[in-house]
Design an enzyme around this catalytic site. Structure first.
Site: not given
Ligand code: EPZ
Length: 421
Positions: A22-23, A94, A118, A123-127, A308, A400
Site C-alpha cells: 500500500k505505502n 495522508r 491515521c 505528523r508534521p510535514i515541515d521536512q 507499522d 484502508r
C-alpha cells in the site's frame, strides 16, 4: 457500519497470498501523473486508500482505467491541482501530500489540502516543506491547504539534509527534485523498501535517481518523463501481520509473495520468541511454538523494526512467557489499542512511549473498537488467538490497508465474518 465477529482459539494453518505494498503504491500513483503518457501499474493492492488516490486523479482531470482488480492504466495528461474542489477528496488520506511533490516537479505548482490519515501522532510535514523550499519553491500553508509554487526561475537542484528520517518527505522531495534543474543530494533519507520502489518507478519513467535504499540519494533532474509499466513490491506490513498471527495462534502459515529480506526484523523477533521461521525464495513460513518467550522491541526506521508492526508484535507478546518491553520511537500516540486489549485480559502498562507487557496464558473474547489501521489488525489477531467470541468495530480503518482481510484469514482457518450492522 461493518464489523468483524471472530471466534478465536483455532491455530491458523495454510497459505496466504500477500498483496502489493500500500505505502509504495500511494507514492507511485502520485508519481504516475508526472508524465502525460499512460502508465500501467500492476500488483496494486485493492484497498480503500488506493481507491481514494485513484479517484483523486480523476477529480483533478486525469484518467484511470481499471484493467483488472490489481492493474490500472493511469494517464496524468490534464491533471491540475488548481481547482480546490478537485483535490478536496485528498483530505481523507495522508498520502495526498505526494501530489505536492509530483505536481511541483511537473508543473511548478501544487495546491493540495493538508493530509488526514491515521491519528497516531502529530505528523508534521515541515521536512517536506524544507525540501521543496530548498529546491526553490515558495511554500505556504493557509486554511488547511498547502500551496507550493516556483517563482521566476524553475526548480533547481539542492543539497538537503533531513532533520528527521521521514518516508513521506523522502519520496515527496525525491519526486520534485527528479524534474528540477541540475543535481540534488538528499541526506539522512528513509530507506524503507517503498522508497526504493518509488525510486525504481520514477527511473522507469526516465528519472535519474541513484542511492535509494541508502542514507544518501543523488538525483539528476530531467525535463520530461515518459510512459512506463511497473509492478509494485509485496506489502511488508501485511506479510508481517500474517506472520505474527501464525505465531500468536500457535499455527503454521506460509506467507506467499513476499521478499524475505524486507521481513528480517520481524523474522528475528519471532525467532527470539521461540517460533520457527523458514525463509524461501518468495515466501516465509511461520510455525508458532506452544510456549513463547518474552523479548524487547524498539521501533526504528528501516532496517529497524517497523512502527507499522508495533501493535501486532505488542499483541503477540501478550501471550509470551515473561515481561516484554516495547518502545515506540516514531509516533507518540500509537498505543491507543492497549485499552481494547485490556478488555480481553491483557496485562500491559503504558509509560509514555513504552509498553510493559506481562505475558498471560490466555486472552478472552471482548467487544472492541479499532482506533487505527495497524492497531485494528492487531485486535483481530488477538481475537483469533483468544478464547470465545470477539467483535471488532470501526473496521473501515482496517479496510484502508488490508485487502480482503477476512477472506484471506478464512483461507487459513480463521473463524471471522464481516457483518454490516
Ligand atoms: C509513512 O508515514 C507511512 N504512511 C506510515 O504508514 C508509516 O507509519 C510511516 O511512514 C513510518 O514508517 C504512508 O506511507 C502513507 P514519516 P509518514 O514521515 O510518511 C516525523 C500505515 O499504517 N516527521 O516517515 O507520514 C513524524 O512525526 C502508516 O500504513 C517530522 O517530524 O511518516 C514521525 O515521527 C501509518 N516532520 C517520523 O518523522 C516531517 O516533515 C516518521 O514519519 C515528516 C515526518
Amino acid at each position: 457500519m461493518e464489523k468483524y465477529v471472530i471466534r478465536g482459539g483455532r491455530p491458523l494453518k495454510g497459505t496466504v497470498q500477500v498483496s502489493g505494498a500500500k505505502n509504495a503504491a500511494l507514492g507511485i500513483i502520485a508519481a504516475s501523473i508526472m508524465t502525460d503518457d499512460p502508465v500501467l501499474i500492476e500488483n496494486m493492492p485493492n484497498v480503500n486508500d488506493i481507491g481514494v488516490m485513484l479517484d483523486a486523479i480523476v477529480s483533478m482531470g486525469g484518467s484511470v482505467e481499471k484493467k483488472d482488480a490489481h492493474t490500472y492504466l493511469i494517464c496524468g495528461n490534464g491533471v491540475s491541482t488548481e481547482d480546490a474542489e478537485g483535490t478536496d477528496i485528498l483530505r481523507r488520506i495522508r498520502a495526498g501530500y505526494y501530489f505536492i511533490g509530483a505536481m511541483l516537479g511537473k508543473n511548478g505548482y501544487a495546491c493540495v489540502p493538508l493530509p488526514g490519515g491515521c491519528n497516531i501522532g502529530s505528523r508534521p510535514i515541515d521536512q517536506h516543506i524544507k525540501g521543496f523550499t530548498a529546491l526553490g519553491a515558495d511554500v505556504r500553508v493557509e486554511n488547511g491547504v498547502v500551496t507550493a509554487k516556483v517563482g521566476d526561475t524553475p526548480l533547481h537542484g539542492a543539497h538537503i539534509y533531513f532533520d528527521v528520517v521521514s518516508v513521506g518527505a523522502t519520496i515527496n522531495v525525491m519526486m520534485a527534485a527528479s524534474m528540477a534543474d541540475g543535481q540534488t543530494i538528499l541526506e539522512n533519507v528513509a530507506k524503507e523498501p517503498h522508497i526504493v520502489d518509488a525510486a525504481n518507478f520514477l527511473n522507469s519513467m526516465g528519472a535519474n535517481i541513484r542511492g535509494a535504499g541508502t542514507d544518501t540519494i543523488r538525483i539528476r533532474g530531467v525535463k520530461k518523463f515518459h510512459k512506463s509499466s511497473y509492478a509494485i513490491i509485496p506489502d511488508q506490513i501485511e506479510a508481517g501481520t500474517f506472520m505474527c498471527m501464525a505465531a500468536m495462534t500457535r499455527g503454521d502459515v506460509i506467507v506467499n509473495n513476499v521478499i524475505p529480506k524486507h521481513l528480517e526484523s520481524i523474522t528475528a523477533k519471532l525467532r527470539e520468541m521461540g517460533n520457527v521461521v523458514f525463509e524461501y525464495d518468495e515466501a516465509v513460513e511461520v510455525i508458532g511454538e506452544a510456549v513463547q518467550r518474552r523479548t524487547d522491541v524498539k521501533t526504528l526506521p528501516y532496517p529497524g523494526f517497523p512502527t507499522d508492526m508495533q501493535p501486532q508484535i505488542t499483541t503477540a507478546l501478550c501471550l509470551a512467557k515473561g515481561t516484554s518491553i516495547v518502545t515506540e520511537s516514531i509516533f507518540e500516540s500509537r498505543f491507543k489499542y492497549v485499552d481494547e486489549l485490556r478488555l480481553m485480559g491483557a496485562n500491559i502498562t503504558i509509560n509514555g512511549n513504552v509498553a510493559i507487557i506481562s505475558g498471560i496464558d490466555r486472552l478472552s473474547g471482548a467487544y472492541m473498537t479499532a482506533p487505527d489501521l495497524r492497531a485494528g489488525a492487531a485486535l483481530v489477531m488477538a481475537a483469533l488467538a483468544a478464547n470465545g467470541q470477539s467483535t471488532v468495530e470501526n473496521i473501515s480503518y482496517i479496510l484502508r490497508g488490508y485487502e480482503n482481510f477476512d477472506e484471506k484469514l478464512r483461507g487459513i482457518g480463521g473463524d471471522i465474518v464481516c457483518i454490516d450492522s
